[in-house]
Design a protein around this motif. Structure first.
Motif, PDB file in Angstrom:
ATOM      1  N   THR A 157      50.978  18.350  -7.174  1.00 43.75           N
ATOM      2  CA  THR A 157      51.554  17.719  -8.358  1.00 43.75           C
ATOM      3  C   THR A 157      53.054  18.005  -8.418  1.00 43.75           C
ATOM      4  O   THR A 157      53.539  18.769  -9.259  1.00 43.75           O
ATOM      5  N   ALA A 158      53.757  17.422  -7.494  1.00 38.80           N
ATOM      6  CA  ALA A 158      55.211  17.560  -7.432  1.00 38.80           C
ATOM      7  C   ALA A 158      55.768  16.296  -6.809  1.00 38.80           C
ATOM      8  O   ALA A 158      55.153  15.712  -5.911  1.00 38.80           O
ATOM      9  N   ALA A 159      56.928  15.877  -7.280  1.00 37.03           N
ATOM     10  CA  ALA A 159      57.494  14.605  -6.828  1.00 37.03           C
ATOM     11  C   ALA A 159      57.795  14.603  -5.340  1.00 37.03           C
ATOM     12  O   ALA A 159      57.617  13.588  -4.665  1.00 37.03           O
ATOM     13  N   ASN A 160      58.234  15.740  -4.794  1.00 34.25           N
ATOM     14  CA  ASN A 160      58.697  15.754  -3.403  1.00 34.25           C
ATOM     15  C   ASN A 160      57.629  16.160  -2.395  1.00 34.25           C
ATOM     16  O   ASN A 160      57.910  16.302  -1.214  1.00 34.25           O
ATOM     17  N   SER A 161      56.393  16.351  -2.837  1.00 37.64           N
ATOM     18  CA  SER A 161      55.336  16.712  -1.886  1.00 37.64           C
ATOM     19  C   SER A 161      54.807  15.462  -1.189  1.00 37.64           C
ATOM     20  O   SER A 161      54.874  14.355  -1.714  1.00 37.64           O
ATOM     21  N   GLU A 162      54.259  15.644  -0.002  1.00 36.38           N
ATOM     22  CA  GLU A 162      53.776  14.508   0.792  1.00 36.38           C
ATOM     23  C   GLU A 162      52.261  14.377   0.659  1.00 36.38           C
ATOM     24  O   GLU A 162      51.533  15.370   0.642  1.00 36.38           O
ATOM     25  N   ALA A 163      51.796  13.146   0.562  1.00 33.85           N
ATOM     26  CA  ALA A 163      50.362  12.894   0.449  1.00 33.85           C
ATOM     27  C   ALA A 163      49.700  12.951   1.824  1.00 33.85           C
ATOM     28  O   ALA A 163      50.226  12.403   2.790  1.00 33.85           O
ATOM     29  N   LYS A 164      48.535  13.599   1.880  1.00 32.25           N
ATOM     30  CA  LYS A 164      47.777  13.709   3.128  1.00 32.25           C
ATOM     31  C   LYS A 164      46.530  12.833   3.028  1.00 32.25           C
ATOM     32  O   LYS A 164      45.773  12.911   2.066  1.00 32.25           O
ATOM     33  N   GLN A 165      46.319  11.984   4.038  1.00 33.21           N
ATOM     34  CA  GLN A 165      45.149  11.116   4.062  1.00 33.21           C
ATOM     35  C   GLN A 165      43.923  11.915   4.477  1.00 33.21           C
ATOM     36  O   GLN A 165      43.917  12.605   5.487  1.00 33.21           O
ATOM     37  N   LEU A 166      42.844  11.807   3.662  1.00 30.83           N
ATOM     38  CA  LEU A 166      41.630  12.581   3.915  1.00 30.83           C
ATOM     39  C   LEU A 166      40.498  11.737   4.485  1.00 30.83           C
ATOM     40  O   LEU A 166      39.605  12.276   5.138  1.00 30.83           O
ATOM     41  N   THR A 167      40.485  10.439   4.240  1.00 29.40           N
ATOM     42  CA  THR A 167      39.440   9.569   4.775  1.00 29.40           C
ATOM     43  C   THR A 167      40.073   8.460   5.601  1.00 29.40           C
ATOM     44  O   THR A 167      41.233   8.088   5.390  1.00 29.40           O
TER      45      THR A 167
END
Length: 790
Positions: free
Chosen positions: A508-518
């Motif tokens: 929950t931070a603007a600069n973090s990167e999303a990781k694809q799980l499926t």
């Protein structure tokens, strides 16, 4: 080179070009697209978190089960997707209510009241009474838990384990105990009591006990609901008041839908809905004063504007309109945290007004805090429909309420001080707000908006009293976020226009990167290069810029013909950047584009996502601006994309089928062919909740119905029409197209055909039905727009 040779060469080139235009190929086929969607792969849905924020649960299907099952990913091993065992799923704590510290949760499992402890991740049964228990809630005194059973509220004491019944509500009428028995019954009772001494003694003791209680304690209070049904029973946080809704339903005439394919071999009538204009339900809000042991009703008769006439009545100067108090639907109340205050959402049944009111719990008096009036109809994101309040509640200070309103033209979040009446907009701009909720510490809002683009959705964080919004998602498309209970992680159900839904995780931070799980796409699905339709806007006849998405064929494949797709539901958005709920149609549009068609998918007037004026532009005239937007879209294709004006088709289902009929009946010079699927043909035969908002009722506003119903314009049919409808459709009844068919027969029209689907409801289920329907649509367009004979 002589002239004859030149002519021969030109003729050969023209013939080759003509032949090539009919031989465009595609790796797709209708049969492939419309088969069981499992061929596409498996995609996650229904995302939830474990209470300890360590596990994400979702529906999925890795093992090719008959339907999706529950799966999980533990944050300690993000690469491992596990199927949840039946026993684990059964013992998971369900929906319920947390205490203030979020350390304990009460919920119901197998009709038992359960208590979950977060620290130990354990649950225990508190009680099971043999009857259905509902809606457990912690009170302000968190040693007390309220729950509902048999339309009454009970209190459970965590320390002592005791149970106390708080309310005494019964259905039906009060029984007349003073009524004298018949001569026969009197004789039978006297004979029985004369013969059976013990029975006589027990009767005498009961009568003596009842008489003593009545003399010393007074008669026990019971509230009888009569013929009214009870709903929304709740207890104030301080346990001083209970409130509930009393609903009176008229015995209205209902339609029936014949099932000619029932397994019994007999024709079976399926129960269906009433029609628009039938008497709506009456809803009363009751307050149960627990200390005084009495029930009284909230008074809605003094709301400002309660007798106002809608503007459309001016269209009928010859009619005398009687001034009267309009019927309303109250919902709530919504209690402040301390239980001392309450607000009620009140809707007029004609849906022209919404009042947010304070409720005097001692008297039942309502005082308007905010009135929203719309001469069309009240709606929009977070504003709810006739039976709900949408986004509505209290801040922890017990002085401010929050709600959403379209006051600015777009649905935004507001605060209102109930003491001073001052109102503040927390969000502003030409975008809409979706699903705002307060953070765990009540210091921030989490909300989704379309601020970046009407066709995108992003998740934000904002200070509770307003201020700068922090954008927490970055991926272009739709970011449907489930926030972890500890608010440290975002589980994101994400998709793009040519990429179905997948599960992502980010902090929950603007600069973090999303990781694809499926990654659920099948190999055969991935093997096709699915198009990313281009988002465009074109100018309508009234100067409005209409959003759409366009599928353009290659220059080599282009056949000069076009198809316009009309989405259903009316209030729905489809010109966006995420995976469409119309995924079959999306794949069909890829097929059409392969074959050389240009396809335009329009968010016409009435569609969602573009504010109040766009939403209500169809008021009192469906088939007005929503249809002219399709015509202007066709003109845009001719002017900007080289489409042949003589070869434009149109199709859609439900509302899209309705627009297709209106297009072929009223705009024959624009649309050469059309396929109307599961379409409304006469709005006077549709339901009340949807139709009365837009067209009022047939008896009160017949002008609106006559100018909006295709059956009145059938004589205008000149092009080629395909009608397709499921015979078990309990939403838009098969009767609609039967009546239209008879009208076309009487008009001696012969350029139409009908395909019926005996086992299908409004939304088709069987791949064979989908395949048959879309093969007919493709054949219609090929034969009429390209002159191709199959």
């Amino acid at each position: 080179m002589n002239t004859s040779f030149k002519r021969s060469s030109l003729l050969i080139l023209l013939l080759l070009s003509f032949h090539f235009s009919f031989c465009q190929q595609s790796a797709l086929s209708v049969e492939k697209i419309m088969q069981d969607p499992a061929w596409m792969g498996t995609f996650p849905s229904n995302i939830n978190w474990s209470e300890d924020s360590k596990t994400i649960y979702f529906n999925y299907n890795l093992q090719k089960d008959p339907s999706d099952s529950l799966y999980k990913i533990n944050l300690s091993n993000l690469d491992k997707i596990q199927k949840v065992s039946f026993s684990e799923e059964k013992n998971m704590p369900g929906r319920g209510d947390f205490n203030t510290a979020k350390s304990q949760k009460v919920y119901i499992q197998d009709d038992a009241l359960m208590l979950y402890n977060l620290k130990g991740n354990t649950s225990r049964q508190l009680l099971k009474l043999g009857d259905r228990i509902q809606d457990p809630q912690f009170l302000n005194d968190e040693n007390l838990i309220s729950f509902i059973m048999k339309d009454n509220i009970f209190l459970y004491n965590l320390s002592s384990g005791s149970i106390l019944k708080l309310t005494n509500i019964e259905s039906g009428e009060k029984r007349d105990t003073e009524k004298k028995p018949s001569v026969k019954d009197d004789w039978l009772e006297k004979e029985n009591l004369g013969l059976l001494e013990i029975v006589r003694e027990r009767k005498d003791k009961k009568e003596a006990s009842d008489s003593y209680k009545k003399t010393t304690q007074g008669e026990e209070f019971v509230f009888y609901a009569g013929k009214r049904s009870i709903s929304n029973l709740q207890l104030s946080p301080d346990a001083n008041y209970a409130t509930f809704s009393l609903i009176t339903r008229e015995d209205e005439k209902r339609s029936s839908v014949p099932d000619y394919t029932d397994a019994s071999g007999y024709t079976v009538n399926l129960p269906a809905r009433t029609k628009v204009g039938d008497e709506p339900v009456k809803v009363e809000l009751a307050i149960y004063h627990l200390e005084k042991d009495t029930v009284y009703m909230a008074n809605t008769e003094n709301l400002p504007g309660i007798k106002d006439f809608p503007d459309y009545t001016k269209e009928y100067p010859e009619r005398t309109w009687e001034e009267k108090i309009r019927e309303v639907i109250p919902s709530g109340p919504y209690f402040s945290d301390n239980g001392k205050r309450a607000i009620v959402n009140v809707r007029s049944q004609d849906n022209k007004d919404r009042w947010i009111t304070s409720l005097d719990l001692e008297t039942g008096a309502l005082k308007s805090l905010n009135r929203q009036r719309d001469e069309a109809w009240i709606a929009g994101p977070g504003i709810g429909w006739s039976s709900g309040g949408g986004t509505l509640g209290w801040l922890p200070d017990n002085n401010h309420i929050y709600f959403q309103s379209e006051e600015s033209g777009y649905s935004h979040l507001y605060l209102l001080d109930v003491n001073s009446g001052s109102k503040k907009a927390l969000t502003k701009g030409e975008y809409e707000v979706f699903d705002p909720f307060l953070s765990k510490d009540k210091k921030h809002w989490f909300l989704t908006t379309s601020e970046v683009h009407p066709g995108e959705r992003h998740f934000y964080k904002m200070p509770v009293m307003g201020g700068k919004m922090e954008k927490l998602t970055q991926m272009t498309g739709n970011n449907d976020v489930q926030l972890s209970p500890d608010e440290k992680q975002l589980a994101i159900l994400y998709s793009y226009s040519n990429k179905p839904w997948e599960l992502y995780l980010k902090k929950t931070a603007a600069n973090s990167e999303a990781k694809q799980l499926t990654s659920g796409q099948s190999e055969i699905f991935k093997s096709y290069n699915w198009r990313e339709p281009e988002l465009v806007k074109f100018e309508a006849e009234d100067g409005a810029m209409v959003p759409a998405r366009i599928y353009k064929p290659s220059e080599r494949a282009n056949n000069g013909a076009a198809v316009i797709f009309v989405h259903g539901a009316g209030y729905l958005q489809n010109a966006h950047t995420w995976w469409s709920s119309y995924f079959r149609e999306y794949m069909f549009h890829n097929l059409l584009t392969d074959l050389g068609y240009t396809v335009l998918d329009i968010d016409y007037r009435g569609s969602a996502g573009y504010g109040r004026d766009w939403r209500t532009a169809i008021y009192r005239h469906m088939g007005g601006k929503d249809l002219s937007d399709q015509v202007d879209g066709a003109e845009y294709l001719v002017a900007e994309h080289g489409v042949d004006a003589e070869n434009i088709g149109i199709y859609g289902g439900s509302y899209g089928g309705f627009i297709t009929l209106m297009g072929l009946f009223n705009e024959a010079e624009t649309f050469k062919s059309g396929a109307a699927l599961r379409s409304v043909t006469d709005w006077a035969h549709y339901n009340h909740g949807y139709t009365s908002n837009i067209l009022n009722t047939p008896s009160e506003d017949p002008i609106a119905y006559k100018q909006s119903s295709p059956i009145y314009f059938a004589e205008g049919l000149e092009g080629n029409l395909l009608i397709a409808h499921g015979m078990l459709d309990v939403n838009v009844h098969f009767q609609d197209v039967v009546r239209l068919a008879q009208r076309l027969i009487e008009l001696e029209k012969d350029n139409w055909e009908m395909a019926v689907y005996p086992v299908e409801d409004h939304g088709f289920v069987e791949p064979s039905s989908w395949t048959d329907e879309y093969k007919r649509i493709l054949k219609l367009f090929n034969e009429t727009l390209l002159k191709q004979q199959n």
